[in-house]
Write an enzyme that holds these catalytic residues in place. Structure first.
Site, PDB file in Angstrom:
ATOM      1  N   THR A 148       0.920  -1.254  -0.194  1.00 48.26           N
ATOM      2  CA  THR A 148       0.029  -0.066  -0.117  1.00 48.26           C
ATOM      3  C   THR A 148       0.778   1.313  -0.157  1.00 48.26           C
ATOM      4  O   THR A 148       1.348   1.689  -0.980  1.00 48.26           O
ATOM      5  CB  THR A 148      -0.957  -0.111   1.268  1.00 48.26           C
ATOM      6  N   LYS A 170       3.576  -6.820   4.106  1.00 44.72           N
ATOM      7  CA  LYS A 170       3.416  -5.436   3.839  1.00 44.72           C
ATOM      8  C   LYS A 170       3.343  -4.926   5.152  1.00 44.72           C
ATOM      9  O   LYS A 170       2.767  -5.193   6.001  1.00 44.72           O
ATOM     10  CB  LYS A 170       2.322  -5.329   2.964  1.00 44.72           C
ATOM     11  N   THR A 181       1.187  -8.531  13.081  1.00 36.95           N
ATOM     12  CA  THR A 181       1.199  -7.268  12.528  1.00 36.95           C
ATOM     13  C   THR A 181       1.099  -7.224  11.035  1.00 36.95           C
ATOM     14  O   THR A 181       2.036  -7.507  10.398  1.00 36.95           O
ATOM     15  CB  THR A 181       2.794  -6.621  12.900  1.00 36.95           C
ATOM     16  N   GLU A 261       6.564   4.855   7.295  1.00 37.03           N
ATOM     17  CA  GLU A 261       5.953   5.994   6.777  1.00 37.03           C
ATOM     18  C   GLU A 261       6.665   7.171   7.545  1.00 37.03           C
ATOM     19  O   GLU A 261       6.864   7.430   8.303  1.00 37.03           O
ATOM     20  CB  GLU A 261       4.493   6.039   6.798  1.00 37.03           C
ATOM     21  N   ASN A 380      -0.136  10.571   6.594  1.00 35.98           N
ATOM     22  CA  ASN A 380      -1.337  10.228   7.035  1.00 35.98           C
ATOM     23  C   ASN A 380      -2.341  11.393   7.247  1.00 35.98           C
ATOM     24  O   ASN A 380      -3.573  11.046   7.482  1.00 35.98           O
ATOM     25  CB  ASN A 380      -1.030   9.568   8.317  1.00 35.98           C
ATOM     26  N   SER A 385      -7.436  10.982   0.868  1.00 39.30           N
ATOM     27  CA  SER A 385      -7.609  11.804  -0.182  1.00 39.30           C
ATOM     28  C   SER A 385      -7.100  11.567  -1.549  1.00 39.30           C
ATOM     29  O   SER A 385      -6.269  10.498  -1.759  1.00 39.30           O
ATOM     30  CB  SER A 385      -7.432  13.273   0.025  1.00 39.30           C
TER      31      SER A 385
END
Length: 385
Positions: A148, A170, A181, A261, A380, A385
């Site tokens: 993702t 992932k 996890t 991230e 995040n 969006s």
């Protein structure tokens, strides 16, 4: 070749249009046997996605022949329509593979709360095309299809004594434990009973994936699955298999941490001198989830006071005024007071090691986490969006 490195497995990854980027988003992994042993651990979040509910039922007999995974949509909080979509996915795969639907596990990942006829059509179409593309070298394509916000696929392989273990994973955000996890698929050609597979998987995840705590946010879709084909014809020595499975899971967990991230530091919080392993985990996790500590590391500030403040919120057994803290090899705090000057700590490298000595017992544990950066907040803030 990751999940297709062990004998008896085929895999594929295709683009079904679930992602606007056109990148692969549906993966299928098939166990051709002769064994159909399977085990899985799932998120302990009470809010659980439809694929989790299905897979829990499907794996209750300790067997599975295939697993279908999609990215580009979590299929969570999508009501009866969502569960029907999961069920139909298993049925479509089963029909094409000539097996029962109850032998097909399903996993999904992506945005929560979205799902319509277009999503269902694309998942079913992707399942068909992935099965048509199954190949003994398809593990890498499957790893790419489950990504993702990941920037790279995560794969690992271990081999020993004539048997092999492979894995894909992932996860880049929403990384906090609850037996499992993120989405992880492990395969092996070792000959395992369902009981042995379950015990080995739980032992391995307890000290690897369950010790990864990137952002304190537990997903609704977390699942770690182990499929065993028995194609090597070898019943492994339990300790040897457990050692290799634990090493492979630790490898994948470290890859997940490194790709978190926006992270600029990979942090290992090692807690020693604890009265119990549970105490060590609680203390380590309290630091891993402390935003003040995480932002300090992002700013290259070895602020050990934030470490002591974080562990002081736990009920673990220790004296806050008898704790040592070492950051990247420099003991900056001893017995709850200052030790070496903070400017001796070099936080420029990405790898960061925090050692906390509670000085009360013989037990230890390590929690893996990362810093909190501007990039994480940006990523995040615009996820849907």
């Amino acid at each position: 070749m990751s999940v297709t490195a062990p004998q008896g497995f085929e895999a594929a990854g295709v683009s079904a249009g679930l992602k606007s980027t056109g990148k692969p988003d549906v993966a299928v992994i098939v166990n051709r046997g002769p064994r159909d042993t399977a085990a899985a651990v799932f998120t302990s979040n009470r809010a659980q996605a439809n694929p989790i509910m299905w897979s829990k039922q499907a794996i209750s007999d300790g067997s599975a022949r295939a697993i279908v995974l999609n990215s580009g949509g979590a299929n969570c909080f999508t009501g009866s329509f969502g569960f029907q979509t999961t069920h139909q996915t298993a049925e479509r795969a089963a029909e094409l593979l000539g097996i029962g639907a109850i032998d097909v596990l399903v996993c999904s990942t992506g945005l929560i709360g979205t799902g319509d006829e277009t999503f269902r059509t694309r998942v079913l179409d992707g399942t068909e095309r992935a099965i048509a593309a199954l190949a003994a070298d398809g593990g890498e394509r499957a790893a790419a299809a489950i990504m993702t916000t990941d920037t790279v696929p995560k794969t690992a392989v271990r081999a020993r004594d004539g048997w092999t273990i492979g894995g894909i994973a992932k996860g880049a955000g929403m990384l906090a434990p609850g037996l499992a996890t993120m989405l992880v698929v492990l395969t092996t050609d070792a000959d395992l009973t369902p009981e042995a597979a379950d015990a080995q998987l739980r032992a391995a995840t307890r000290t690897t994936f369950d010790r990864l705590d990137s952002d304190g946010a537990m997903s609704t879709n977390d699942q770690v699955t182990l499929l065993a084909s028995g194609a090597s014809g070898i019943v492994p020595e339990p300790d040897a298999f457990g050692e290799e499975l634990q090493a492979l899971c630790l490898d994948l967990a470290a890859q997940l941490m490194r790709d978190a991230e926006g992270a600029s530091h990979d942090i290992r919080i090692e807690v020693v001198g604890a009265a119990s392993e549970d105490d060590a985990v609680v203390v380590g996790r309290s630091v891993a989830r402390n935003n003040l500590f995480k932002t300090a590391i992002f700013g290259n500030d070895p602020n050990w006071g934030r470490v002591l403040a974080a562990i002081g919120t736990t009920d673990a057994e220790f004296d806050p005024y008898d704790v040592d803290v070492t950051i990247n090899g420099v003991r900056v705090c001893t017995q709850g007071g200052p030790d070496r000057p903070r400017d001796e700590v070099d936080l420029a490298p990405r790898d960061t090691h925090v050692l906390i000595d509670l000085r009360v017992g013989p037990d230890a544990a390590t929690i893996m986490t990362n810093d909190l950066t501007h990039a994480y907040v940006h990523e995040n803030s615009a996820y849907s969006s």
